[in-house]
Design a protein around this motif. Structure first.
Motif, mmCIF file in Angstrom:
data_model
loop_
_atom_site.group_PDB
_atom_site.id
_atom_site.type_symbol
_atom_site.label_atom_id
_atom_site.label_comp_id
_atom_site.label_asym_id
_atom_site.label_seq_id
_atom_site.Cartn_x
_atom_site.Cartn_y
_atom_site.Cartn_z
ATOM 1 N N LYS A 139 51.442 9.745 88.608
ATOM 2 C CA LYS A 139 50.143 9.136 88.305
ATOM 3 C C LYS A 139 49.940 8.051 89.355
ATOM 4 C CE LYS A 139 50.602 9.852 83.318
ATOM 5 N NZ LYS A 139 49.504 10.672 82.822
ATOM 6 N N ILE A 140 48.831 8.161 90.065
ATOM 7 C CA ILE A 140 48.564 7.268 91.188
ATOM 8 C C ILE A 140 47.185 6.637 91.000
ATOM 9 C CG2 ILE A 140 48.169 7.206 93.700
ATOM 10 C CD1 ILE A 140 50.235 9.402 93.964
ATOM 11 N N SER A 141 47.107 5.317 91.188
ATOM 12 C CA SER A 141 45.784 4.697 91.059
ATOM 13 C C SER A 141 45.444 3.916 92.318
ATOM 14 C CB SER A 141 45.731 3.784 89.844
ATOM 15 O OG SER A 141 46.668 2.748 89.970
ATOM 16 N N PHE A 142 44.165 3.872 92.590
ATOM 17 C CA PHE A 142 43.638 3.124 93.731
ATOM 18 C C PHE A 142 42.711 2.042 93.181
ATOM 19 C CE2 PHE A 142 44.455 7.447 95.084
ATOM 20 C CZ PHE A 142 45.026 7.315 96.344
ATOM 21 N N ARG A 143 42.936 0.787 93.578
ATOM 22 C CA ARG A 143 41.972 -0.280 93.266
ATOM 23 C C ARG A 143 41.020 -0.357 94.442
ATOM 24 N NH1 ARG A 143 42.475 -2.211 87.820
ATOM 25 N NH2 ARG A 143 44.606 -1.651 87.319
ATOM 26 N N LEU A 144 39.746 -0.410 94.147
ATOM 27 C CA LEU A 144 38.730 -0.311 95.196
ATOM 28 C C LEU A 144 37.884 -1.571 95.284
ATOM 29 C CD1 LEU A 144 37.560 3.321 94.332
ATOM 30 C CD2 LEU A 144 39.412 2.606 95.859
ATOM 31 N N VAL A 145 37.386 -1.846 96.477
ATOM 32 C CA VAL A 145 36.566 -3.050 96.682
ATOM 33 C C VAL A 145 35.299 -2.671 97.455
ATOM 34 C CG1 VAL A 145 38.639 -4.500 96.750
ATOM 35 C CG2 VAL A 145 37.638 -3.677 98.891
ATOM 36 N N GLY A 146 34.407 -3.632 97.563
ATOM 37 C CA GLY A 146 33.202 -3.455 98.379
ATOM 38 C C GLY A 146 32.429 -2.220 97.960
ATOM 39 N N THR A 147 32.053 -1.397 98.963
ATOM 40 C CA THR A 147 31.285 -0.184 98.642
ATOM 41 C C THR A 147 32.143 1.065 98.845
ATOM 42 O OG1 THR A 147 30.441 -0.142 100.898
ATOM 43 C CG2 THR A 147 29.055 -1.214 99.244
ATOM 44 N N GLN A 148 33.456 0.929 98.732
ATOM 45 C CA GLN A 148 34.317 2.123 98.801
ATOM 46 C C GLN A 148 33.823 3.136 97.769
ATOM 47 O OE1 GLN A 148 38.206 0.107 98.307
ATOM 48 N NE2 GLN A 148 38.960 1.591 99.795
ATOM 49 N N ASP A 149 33.732 4.392 98.184
ATOM 50 C CA ASP A 149 33.173 5.427 97.304
ATOM 51 C C ASP A 149 34.319 6.170 96.606
ATOM 52 O OD1 ASP A 149 32.180 7.759 96.216
ATOM 53 O OD2 ASP A 149 30.757 8.109 97.845
ATOM 54 N N PRO A 150 34.462 5.973 95.271
ATOM 55 C CA PRO A 150 35.608 6.573 94.575
ATOM 56 C C PRO A 150 35.664 8.093 94.719
ATOM 57 C CG PRO A 150 34.256 5.259 93.053
ATOM 58 C CD PRO A 150 33.595 5.193 94.388
ATOM 59 N N ARG A 204 41.161 -6.892 98.480
ATOM 60 C CA ARG A 204 41.616 -5.765 99.284
ATOM 61 C C ARG A 204 41.916 -4.590 98.355
ATOM 62 N NH1 ARG A 204 40.248 -5.672 104.232
ATOM 63 N NH2 ARG A 204 41.945 -4.238 104.679
ATOM 64 N N PRO A 205 41.736 -3.378 98.863
ATOM 65 C CA PRO A 205 42.011 -2.203 98.030
ATOM 66 C C PRO A 205 43.507 -1.892 98.003
ATOM 67 C CG PRO A 205 41.243 -1.509 100.185
ATOM 68 C CD PRO A 205 41.247 -3.021 100.212
ATOM 69 N N THR A 206 43.932 -1.159 97.007
ATOM 70 C CA THR A 206 45.348 -0.807 96.893
ATOM 71 C C THR A 206 45.519 0.670 96.548
ATOM 72 O OG1 THR A 206 45.513 -1.115 94.504
ATOM 73 C CG2 THR A 206 45.867 -3.064 95.881
ATOM 74 N N CYS A 207 46.756 1.128 96.704
ATOM 75 C CA CYS A 207 47.160 2.432 96.201
ATOM 76 C C CYS A 207 48.513 2.208 95.551
ATOM 77 C CB CYS A 207 47.285 3.407 97.369
ATOM 78 S SG CYS A 207 48.200 4.896 96.971
ATOM 79 N N GLU A 208 48.616 2.481 94.262
ATOM 80 C CA GLU A 208 49.887 2.241 93.572
ATOM 81 C C GLU A 208 50.324 3.477 92.797
ATOM 82 O OE1 GLU A 208 51.796 -0.165 94.042
ATOM 83 O OE2 GLU A 208 50.495 -1.735 94.825
ATOM 84 N N VAL A 209 51.622 3.698 92.768
ATOM 85 C CA VAL A 209 52.179 4.761 91.941
ATOM 86 C C VAL A 209 52.470 4.146 90.572
ATOM 87 C CG1 VAL A 209 54.006 6.460 91.709
ATOM 88 C CG2 VAL A 209 53.246 5.732 93.983
ATOM 89 N N ASN A 210 51.825 4.657 89.539
ATOM 90 C CA ASN A 210 52.018 4.087 88.200
ATOM 91 C C ASN A 210 53.116 4.788 87.420
ATOM 92 O OD1 ASN A 210 48.590 4.062 88.497
ATOM 93 N ND2 ASN A 210 49.734 2.161 88.331
ATOM 94 N N GLY A 211 53.429 5.993 87.829
ATOM 95 C CA GLY A 211 54.494 6.715 87.141
ATOM 96 C C GLY A 211 54.856 7.943 87.940
ATOM 97 N N ILE A 212 56.128 8.330 87.845
ATOM 98 C CA ILE A 212 56.585 9.511 88.595
ATOM 99 C C ILE A 212 57.699 10.149 87.781
ATOM 100 C CG2 ILE A 212 57.994 7.894 90.005
ATOM 101 C CD1 ILE A 212 57.841 9.928 92.262
ATOM 102 N N TRP A 213 57.645 11.447 87.626
ATOM 103 C CA TRP A 213 58.700 12.093 86.868
ATOM 104 C C TRP A 213 58.860 13.561 87.272
ATOM 105 C CZ3 TRP A 213 53.802 11.301 85.325
ATOM 106 C CH2 TRP A 213 53.117 12.294 84.651
ATOM 107 N N GLY A 214 59.971 14.124 86.850
ATOM 108 C CA GLY A 214 60.302 15.503 87.185
ATOM 109 C C GLY A 214 61.809 15.675 87.084
ATOM 110 N N GLY A 215 62.261 16.883 86.847
ATOM 111 C CA GLY A 215 63.698 17.138 86.764
ATOM 112 C C GLY A 215 64.308 16.530 85.516
ATOM 113 N N TYR A 216 65.598 16.247 85.587
ATOM 114 C CA TYR A 216 66.303 15.753 84.401
ATOM 115 C C TYR A 216 66.402 14.241 84.449
ATOM 116 C CZ TYR A 216 69.680 15.114 80.741
ATOM 117 O OH TYR A 216 70.288 14.709 79.595
ATOM 118 N N THR A 217 65.840 13.561 83.438
ATOM 119 C CA THR A 217 65.871 12.092 83.419
ATOM 120 C C THR A 217 66.528 11.571 82.150
ATOM 121 O OG1 THR A 217 63.671 12.057 82.464
ATOM 122 C CG2 THR A 217 63.782 11.839 84.850
#
Ligand code: BES
Ligand code: ZN
Length: 456
Positions: free
Chosen positions: A327-338, A299-312
């Protein structure tokens, strides 16, 4: 029998093979960070020298990024190509490592001896399993069993930007009968496996900009738009309550699992409680109408790999940030067109932007999923060889990760990829304290010797 002699040689040579791996692990070849460019080059040089010492004519080949290592040895058919990658992931957070990631050590653990260090499993340890099998074969027989090409990459962990042009420019040289790839794992850490499905990957970085500068949140808070809040709202909207991804058209090209594969996977009796329990979790958190194996393999996914802004930083600062990043990545399957998904995702983000905000995107690669056809008899031969070594029937499995070159071998060169690897689920790939079990290394080398014998 000749294979037995090679296997014995592998056993007696294991300490020396381990020393060689440790030398390669000491080179911090982090491909994504320009500060390590010279080290990537050094890792390539190390491999060139090692392969040449085996009589394989090998060169470092320049690319706009990190060099490729390409070696050839002539011989009788079939022509096998071996692929691995010498680059590694960054080591942060460094404070979570028990030792220097690039000062590898052998450790006794309750589960056995391990080689600890960045790249030990992904992918230097795995890459060396094949080279060591060749070394033992050569030592016993004076030659290798077939025509061989070595193709080692230094940009796999950073999206392989130079790979496609390099493969196209050198297509004839890199075409073989079968491409062996050692960059995957065992099934549930104990059953040898040939991976037949890999997910694709789309990487997107976005920056949302609001006010011209960071502001005092007492003076402007309430009246000024806050880009971190805007980004959070967008990220929250990427999934619905059932875990489905809401990017328009995202599921175009996502196939249902063929009955045959579904039956194969059911036969594997995956223990998802143990898999999740090992990382401190208990509940499968993906699409709620799917099994855990489907969630990670098909199955395909959508994941947030990193998020930042402001004072940390330490302490507290009442700031209203001017920018927010993710930074957001999508894992793709089948013939999903990137590329279509990239456009649809960007359009969705733009649509959700309020007044006074702007967004910019940076791409971090776009690769489709790949599926390998296993009807060629070499697959059954390799599966038998693996079963013999591990004394358990080897399985055809999926893999949630992405190895861009597998699809390129098929699409650019017309070569079938065969993905065999010996990593374990608890190797901590990409994480602190990465390790490779001595068992993986030792039996991995022995496995390749058996596969070479079976294929030639
Ligand atoms: N060796 C991994 C792929 C892998 C992941 C195999 C998990 C088995 C289990 C590979 O080096 C990797 O991490 N690939 C990246 C590719 C990306 C940076 C284009 C990935 O999957 O994130
Ligand atoms: Zn890898």
């Amino acid at each position: 029998m000749s294979l037995d002699a090679v296997l014995s040689k592998i056993d007696t040579d294991l300490p020396a093979a381990t020393d060689r791996l440790m030398a390669l692990l000491r080179i911090p070849s982090i491909s994504t960070d320009p500060a390590y460019k010279a080290d990537c080059d050094r890792a390539a040089d190390w491999l060139v020298a090692d392969l040449n010492s085996l009589g394989i004519k090998t060169e470092k080949r320049a690319t706009p990024g990190h060099p490729m290592v390409v070696g050839h040895l002539d011989g009788p058919g079939p022509h096998l190509l071996f692929y691995g990658h010498y680059d590694v992931q960054p080591v942060d957070p460094l404070e979570l490592w028990d030792n220097d990631p690039f000062d590898p050590r052998i450790e006794e653990t309750p589960k056995g001896e391990v080689i600890r260090g960045r790249g030990s499993s992904d992918d230097k340890g795995q890459l060396m399993t094949f080279i060591e099998a060749c070394r033992a074969w050569k030592a016993v027989h004076g030659t290798l069993p077939c025509k061989l090409t070595f193709f080692l990459e230094g940009e796999e962990e950073s999206g392989s930007p130079s790979l496609v042009p390099f493969m196209k420019e050198n297509a004839e040289e890199l075409t073989s009968d079968l491409a062996l790839i050692c960059d995957t794992g065992l099934f549930e850490s104990k059953t040898p496996a040939i991976v037949t499905m890999l997910r694709g990957l789309l990487g997107e970085e976005l920056t949302i900009t609001g006010p011209r500068i960071d502001l005092h949140s007492g003076m402007y808070g309430g009246v000024a738009i806050n880009p971190v809040r805007v980004l959070s709202r967008i990220i929250a909207a990427l999934h619905d309550d059932q875990g489905r991804i809401t990017v328009p058209g995202f599921y175009d090209g996502v196939p249902e699992l063929p009955d045959e594969i579904e039956a194969q996977w059911q036969g594997l009796a995956f223990d998802h409680s143990a898999f999740l329990g090992d990382v401190g979790l208990s509940h499968p958190a993906g699409e709620q109408d799917r099994t855990p194996l489907e969630m990670i393999w098909s199955r395909p996914t959508c994941e947030v790999n990193g998020i930042w802004g402001g004072y940390t930083g330490d302490g507290f600062k009442t700031v209203l940030p001017s920018e927010a990043h993710a930074k957001i990545s999508f894992r793709l399957v089948g013939t999903q067109d990137p590329l279509k998904i990239r456009e649809s995702f960007r359009a969705m983000v733009r649509e959700m932007l309020p007044e006074d905000c702007e967004v910019s995107f940076q791409s971090h690669g776009a690769g489709a999923a790949s599926v390998t056809e296993t009807s060629d008899p070499s697959f059954e031969a390799a599966r038998q060889a693996l079963s013999d070594e591990w004394q358990v029937p080897a399985a055809y499995v999926g893999c949630g990760g992405s190895i861009p070159i597998a699809g390129h071998f098929q699409n650019i060169l017309g070569t079938t990829p065969m993905l065999i690897g010996f990593g374990k689920d608890d190797d901590a790939l990409h994480s602190p304290n990465e390790k490779y079990d001595m068992e993986s290394f030792h039996k991995g080398i022995r496995s390749w010797a058996r596969v070479l014998a079976a294929l030639t």
